[in-house]
Design a protein around this motif. Structure first.
Motif, PDB file in Angstrom:
ATOM      1  N   ASN A  79       0.834  -1.111  -0.235  1.00 48.34           N
ATOM      2  CA  ASN A  79      -0.492  -0.127   0.130  1.00 48.34           C
ATOM      3  C   ASN A  79       0.616   1.148  -0.605  1.00 48.34           C
ATOM      4  O   ASN A  79       1.375   1.702   1.182  1.00 48.34           O
ATOM      5  CB  ASN A  79      -0.802  -0.255   1.072  1.00 48.34           C
ATOM      6  N   ASN A  80       1.079   1.790  -1.437  1.00 47.09           N
ATOM      7  CA  ASN A  80       2.168   2.677  -1.250  1.00 47.09           C
ATOM      8  C   ASN A  80       0.981   4.512  -1.871  1.00 47.09           C
ATOM      9  O   ASN A  80       0.327   4.106  -2.769  1.00 47.09           O
ATOM     10  CB  ASN A  80       3.382   2.803  -2.145  1.00 47.09           C
ATOM     11  N   HIS A  96       3.792   4.050   3.480  1.00 45.60           N
ATOM     12  CA  HIS A  96       2.663   4.655   2.917  1.00 45.60           C
ATOM     13  C   HIS A  96       3.060   5.650   2.187  1.00 45.60           C
ATOM     14  O   HIS A  96       1.048   6.070   1.860  1.00 45.60           O
ATOM     15  CB  HIS A  96       1.199   4.396   3.378  1.00 45.60           C
ATOM     16  N   GLY A  97       3.606   6.469   2.209  1.00 47.23           N
ATOM     17  CA  GLY A  97       3.898   7.984   1.470  1.00 47.23           C
ATOM     18  C   GLY A  97       4.483   8.079  -0.184  1.00 47.23           C
ATOM     19  O   GLY A  97       4.399   6.453  -0.880  1.00 47.23           O
ATOM     20  N   VAL A 102      11.289   3.466   6.450  1.00 47.62           N
ATOM     21  CA  VAL A 102      10.757   4.398   5.551  1.00 47.62           C
ATOM     22  C   VAL A 102      10.734   3.028   4.286  1.00 47.62           C
ATOM     23  O   VAL A 102      10.717   1.873   4.135  1.00 47.62           O
ATOM     24  CB  VAL A 102      11.435   5.306   4.164  1.00 47.62           C
ATOM     25  N   VAL A 103       8.193   2.853   4.856  1.00 52.95           N
ATOM     26  CA  VAL A 103       7.861   1.500   4.352  1.00 52.95           C
ATOM     27  C   VAL A 103       7.322   1.754   3.338  1.00 52.95           C
ATOM     28  O   VAL A 103       6.161   2.690   3.099  1.00 52.95           O
ATOM     29  CB  VAL A 103       7.633   0.696   5.178  1.00 52.95           C
ATOM     30  N   ALA A 104       7.101   1.355   2.183  1.00 51.93           N
ATOM     31  CA  ALA A 104       6.357   1.242   1.132  1.00 51.93           C
ATOM     32  C   ALA A 104       6.075   2.703   0.787  1.00 51.93           C
ATOM     33  O   ALA A 104       4.521   3.245   0.513  1.00 51.93           O
ATOM     34  CB  ALA A 104       4.589   0.640   1.115  1.00 51.93           C
ATOM     35  N   ASN A 105       7.156   3.330   0.190  1.00 56.93           N
ATOM     36  CA  ASN A 105       7.211   4.582  -0.672  1.00 56.93           C
ATOM     37  C   ASN A 105       6.683   4.565  -1.924  1.00 56.93           C
ATOM     38  O   ASN A 105       7.451   3.556  -2.545  1.00 56.93           O
ATOM     39  CB  ASN A 105       8.067   5.689  -0.387  1.00 56.93           C
ATOM     40  N   TRP A 115      12.087   0.222   2.877  1.00 61.45           N
ATOM     41  CA  TRP A 115      11.973  -1.299   1.528  1.00 61.45           C
ATOM     42  C   TRP A 115      10.778  -0.879   1.152  1.00 61.45           C
ATOM     43  O   TRP A 115       9.526  -0.295   1.547  1.00 61.45           O
ATOM     44  CB  TRP A 115      11.306  -2.465   3.963  1.00 61.45           C
ATOM     45  N   ALA A 116      10.623  -2.037   0.105  1.00 60.50           N
ATOM     46  CA  ALA A 116       9.297  -2.035  -0.893  1.00 60.50           C
ATOM     47  C   ALA A 116       8.846  -1.008  -1.133  1.00 60.50           C
ATOM     48  O   ALA A 116       7.945  -0.271  -1.357  1.00 60.50           O
ATOM     49  CB  ALA A 116       8.215  -2.678  -0.109  1.00 60.50           C
TER      50      ALA A 116
END
Length: 463
Positions: free
Chosen positions: A175-176, A232-233, A262-265, A285-286
């Protein structure tokens, strides 16, 4: 520039209360509706000196409550506070509230925003000019110092995480782009086209002067950003232009950047535009594009970091060099990069546009056979030949001495240009001197990943 005012809205649907003197109907309780023990509490009739169960100074049941002799339970005062526009006076965001960013929130020149450990900040949805983001303008300061037990969390309004939690249950690393991100801007040097001293950060319209970064103060101090998770940004702000998880524009070495996840940017994880700030213990990550991205003569050191590619990730590292005469030299030390063999992109690194600096002690595994490290144009190749771009201590699971590629310059029709530089001896032969194959677990370089045990990525089994 249109002026915005700080707006603080406490949702009236929430009730802020403490329960004191439970089961003592003649003793009443404590109103605590304003969240402060300031003498306006009512019904305190507990036989002499009953003090409310919690002081409400910090809104958290953390052991400093006094006078718990009423037989009741202590609950924090909690609320949802919406913030928009410019912050024009020093402010503190506390862990007993969730703060919602409505559009761009700007910490202005001369202002300090303090964020307490454990605080949750959520960005509203929106793209283009309506994208939500926290921007620390030049001269402003952010004091966001979480702890491993109580990190500060930036996430989306869609995330069902609540006060006191470290993760919600409805979003994951796929989810980004659900909100913007965090931008910190400073007065340190950068290398810009035309040798100007300041430029506008990407994603902020030219008319908004709070988007300027750059100067001549390499010791500039924008505050402390420590034990912070950004999730998620990467909201779209223009065609092909998204906000990074953490953007650092000409940030000076007086600033502390440490233990940031920082995750799911949707775009890059952490991007450095010039500046001299040193950053340590970064985890990405991701991300949708690159993990760690360097531009415009960044001249600091990135130490002990971990980049984990996801299904849509591009490079672990993307490095561009100076755009003007000033030559800032970056250093990346002790980093582990983890590939995803199923990722269509999923490359080790891309060095472009006069990249210059040092990349040392890199441990890499999990990449597909076609993944490579690219020297992407003539200027980069020349810097490599001249010793301005150096590599040392790379250990790679599956390394076969063919992952390093020199990409020659091409014209608009795709033809190689006449002035291409042929490395002699070949780059891959040189790479053999500082790169070797290892088996997983036998590496002697890379990050100490144990320092990331506090992260969302660790909790979700990303490494």
């Amino acid at each position: 520039m249109k002026k915005f005012v700080l707006s603080i809205l406490i949702l009236t649907s929430l009730t802020f209360s403490f329960t004191s003197c439970e089961d003592e109907t003649n003793r009443g309780g404590v109103s605590c509706f304003n969240g402060i023990l300031d003498g306006d509490e009512t019904g305190v009739d507990c036989g002499g000196s009953c003090v409310p169960c919690a002081t409400c100074d910090d809104g958290i049941k953390n052991g400093d409550e006094t006078g718990i002799d009423c037989g009741g339970s202590c609950e924090p005062c909690t609320g949802v506070i919406t913030i928009s526009g410019e912050i024009l006076a020093d402010a503190t965001w506390t862990a007993n509230n969730v703060y919602v960013l409505a559009g761009k929130v700007v910490v202005e020149d001369g202002i300090t925003l303090t964020i307490e450990p454990g605080t949750i900040v959520k960005g509203q949805k929106g793209t283009g000019s309506l994208a939500s983001a926290l921007i620390v303008a030049r001269g402003g300061k952010i004091m966001a110092e979480g702890t491993s037990e109580r990190p500060i969390i930036f996430t989306s309004i869609d995330d069902n995480i609540e006060v006191g939690q470290q993760a919600g249950t409805n979003l994951n690393e796929s989810n980004n782009g659900l909100w913007g991100g965090v931008l910190i801007l400073g007065y340190a040097k950068g290398s810009f086209k035309g040798d100007v001293t300041e430029v506008q950060i990407e994603g902020i319209p030219a008319g908004d002067t709070f988007g300027l970064y750059g100067g001549d103060d390499d010791d500039d101090n924008s505050g402390v950003f420590k034990y912070v998770s950004i999730r998620h940004g990467g909201a779209l702000i223009g065609e092909g232009n998204e906000i990074n998880g953490l953007t650092l524009g000409a940030v000076g070495r007086g600033t502390v950047i440490d233990q940031v996840e920082v995750v799911a940017n949707f775009d890059d994880g952490v991007e450095f535009f010039g500046g001299t700030v040193n950053a340590s213990n970064l985890l990405v990550w991701a991300q949708g594009d690159d993990g760690l991205d360097i531009d415009q003569g960044y001249a600091g050191t990135i130490e002990n970091s971990l980049v984990i590619l996801g299904e849509t990730s591009d490079h672990a590292f993307e490095v561009d060099g100076p755009e003007g005469a000033y030559e800032g030299l970056f250093t990346i030390n002790n980093t582990t990069i983890i590939g995803d063999a199923a990722t269509p992109g999923g490359e080790y690194a891309d060095y472009r546009s006069r990249a210059m600096g040092a990349t040392n002690n890199i441990y890499a595994y999990g990449f597909k056979e076609s993944s490579d490290v690219e020297l992407d144009n003539n200027g980069v190749s020349q810097n490599f030949l001249d010793g301005k771009l150096t590599f040392s201590g790379w250990e790679i699971v599956g390394y076969d001495n063919s992952i390093f590629q020199e990409k020659v310059a091409k014209d608009a029709d795709g033809n190689e240009t006449e002035n291409k530089i042929i490395l002699s001896p070949d780059f891959t032969e040189r790479a053999a001197a500082w790169t070797k194959e290892v088996t997983a677990g036998s590496q002697t370089v890379g990050a100490d990943v144990s320092v990331f045990n506090w992260t969302y990525a660790k909790a979700k089994g990303a490494f």
